[in-house]
Design a protein around this motif. Structure first.
Motif, mmCIF file in Angstrom:
data_model
loop_
_atom_site.group_PDB
_atom_site.id
_atom_site.type_symbol
_atom_site.label_atom_id
_atom_site.label_comp_id
_atom_site.label_asym_id
_atom_site.label_seq_id
_atom_site.Cartn_x
_atom_site.Cartn_y
_atom_site.Cartn_z
ATOM 1 N N LEU A 57 31.910 30.553 28.140
ATOM 2 C CA LEU A 57 32.362 30.671 29.529
ATOM 3 C C LEU A 57 33.805 31.185 29.555
ATOM 4 O O LEU A 57 34.152 32.066 30.352
ATOM 5 C CB LEU A 57 32.257 29.321 30.233
ATOM 6 C CG LEU A 57 32.729 29.271 31.678
ATOM 7 C CD1 LEU A 57 31.938 30.247 32.544
ATOM 8 C CD2 LEU A 57 32.590 27.851 32.211
ATOM 9 N N THR A 58 34.639 30.664 28.672
ATOM 10 C CA THR A 58 36.031 31.117 28.579
ATOM 11 C C THR A 58 36.097 32.584 28.175
ATOM 12 O O THR A 58 36.855 33.365 28.764
ATOM 13 C CB THR A 58 36.817 30.257 27.570
ATOM 14 O OG1 THR A 58 36.766 28.894 27.978
ATOM 15 C CG2 THR A 58 38.260 30.698 27.465
ATOM 16 N N VAL A 59 35.301 32.981 27.189
ATOM 17 C CA VAL A 59 35.292 34.382 26.744
ATOM 18 C C VAL A 59 34.866 35.305 27.888
ATOM 19 O O VAL A 59 35.520 36.323 28.148
ATOM 20 C CB VAL A 59 34.361 34.570 25.520
ATOM 21 C CG1 VAL A 59 34.114 36.045 25.236
ATOM 22 C CG2 VAL A 59 34.939 33.893 24.299
ATOM 23 N N ALA A 60 33.790 34.947 28.575
ATOM 24 C CA ALA A 60 33.274 35.802 29.652
ATOM 25 C C ALA A 60 34.277 35.910 30.803
ATOM 26 O O ALA A 60 34.597 37.014 31.261
ATOM 27 C CB ALA A 60 31.935 35.264 30.152
ATOM 28 N N ALA A 61 34.761 34.785 31.275
ATOM 29 C CA ALA A 61 35.696 34.796 32.408
ATOM 30 C C ALA A 61 37.008 35.471 32.030
ATOM 31 O O ALA A 61 37.552 36.270 32.805
ATOM 32 C CB ALA A 61 35.940 33.371 32.897
ATOM 33 N N THR A 62 37.519 35.174 30.840
ATOM 34 C CA THR A 62 38.769 35.775 30.389
ATOM 35 C C THR A 62 38.614 37.283 30.248
ATOM 36 O O THR A 62 39.490 38.045 30.672
ATOM 37 C CB THR A 62 39.225 35.162 29.055
ATOM 38 O OG1 THR A 62 39.454 33.766 29.248
ATOM 39 C CG2 THR A 62 40.483 35.820 28.529
ATOM 40 N N SER A 63 37.514 37.734 29.668
ATOM 41 C CA SER A 63 37.296 39.171 29.493
ATOM 42 C C SER A 63 37.235 39.883 30.838
ATOM 43 O O SER A 63 37.871 40.922 31.029
ATOM 44 C CB SER A 63 36.010 39.429 28.704
ATOM 45 O OG SER A 63 36.133 38.916 27.405
ATOM 46 N N LEU A 64 36.490 39.322 31.771
ATOM 47 C CA LEU A 64 36.356 39.938 33.088
ATOM 48 C C LEU A 64 37.709 40.045 33.796
ATOM 49 O O LEU A 64 38.108 41.121 34.237
ATOM 50 C CB LEU A 64 35.372 39.138 33.949
ATOM 51 C CG LEU A 64 35.127 39.680 35.345
ATOM 52 C CD1 LEU A 64 34.417 41.015 35.278
ATOM 53 C CD2 LEU A 64 34.300 38.683 36.146
ATOM 54 N N VAL A 65 38.429 38.935 33.885
ATOM 55 C CA VAL A 65 39.723 38.927 34.574
ATOM 56 C C VAL A 65 40.723 39.814 33.841
ATOM 57 O O VAL A 65 41.476 40.578 34.465
ATOM 58 C CB VAL A 65 40.258 37.483 34.713
ATOM 59 C CG1 VAL A 65 41.681 37.471 35.251
ATOM 60 C CG2 VAL A 65 39.341 36.663 35.614
ATOM 61 N N THR A 66 40.730 39.763 32.517
ATOM 62 C CA THR A 66 41.691 40.541 31.746
ATOM 63 C C THR A 66 41.423 42.028 31.852
ATOM 64 O O THR A 66 42.361 42.833 31.924
ATOM 65 C CB THR A 66 41.710 40.090 30.273
ATOM 66 O OG1 THR A 66 41.963 38.683 30.228
ATOM 67 C CG2 THR A 66 42.775 40.809 29.480
#
Length: 118
Positions: free
Chosen positions: A80-89
């Motif tokens: 979840l952290t990887v997905a959300a971080t990648s999208l926002v970043t």
């Protein structure tokens, strides 16, 4: 989260070298491989273009994502952290590229070109 022993650090770096030689080097030398085709794809070239912004933004975004989602450190929620971080970043890095990095690089190119032509 411990400092590796010298031999462990050495094995890691030898592994990096082997991967570089077997995977990256053929593409770097001009061979057309599956990796070359992937690296030339539009998505990967775009990610390469915004990679500096991604590097700059990803760490604060990780902290923001985990805090916003109420996730404790080392207690799950990795994907979840990887997905959300990648999208926002990716969004922030794209904005950084189009609003800051590219205009500055264009300005520098125009200036250095004007200086060179006198």
């Amino acid at each position: 989260l411990q400092t590796p022993a010298a031999w462990q650090d050495w094995v890691k770096h030898v592994g990096y070298g082997i991967v570089a030689c077997l995977v990256v080097l053929p593409s770097a030398l001009g061979s057309v491989t599956v990796l070359t085709k992937v690296l030339r794809s539009r998505i990967v070239t775009y990610l390469g273009r915004i990679s500096y912004g991604f590097f700059l933004w990803h760490l604060p975004v990780i902290f923001w994502v985990r805090t916003t989602l109420g996730l404790e450190w080392f207690a799950g929620g990795f994907w979840l952290t990887v997905a959300a971080t990648s999208l926002v970043t990716i969004v922030l890095a794209s904005a950084s590229w189009y609003l800051l990095e590219r205009p500055i690089m264009d300005w520098v190119r125009r200036r250095t070109h004007a200086d060179a032509t006198g």
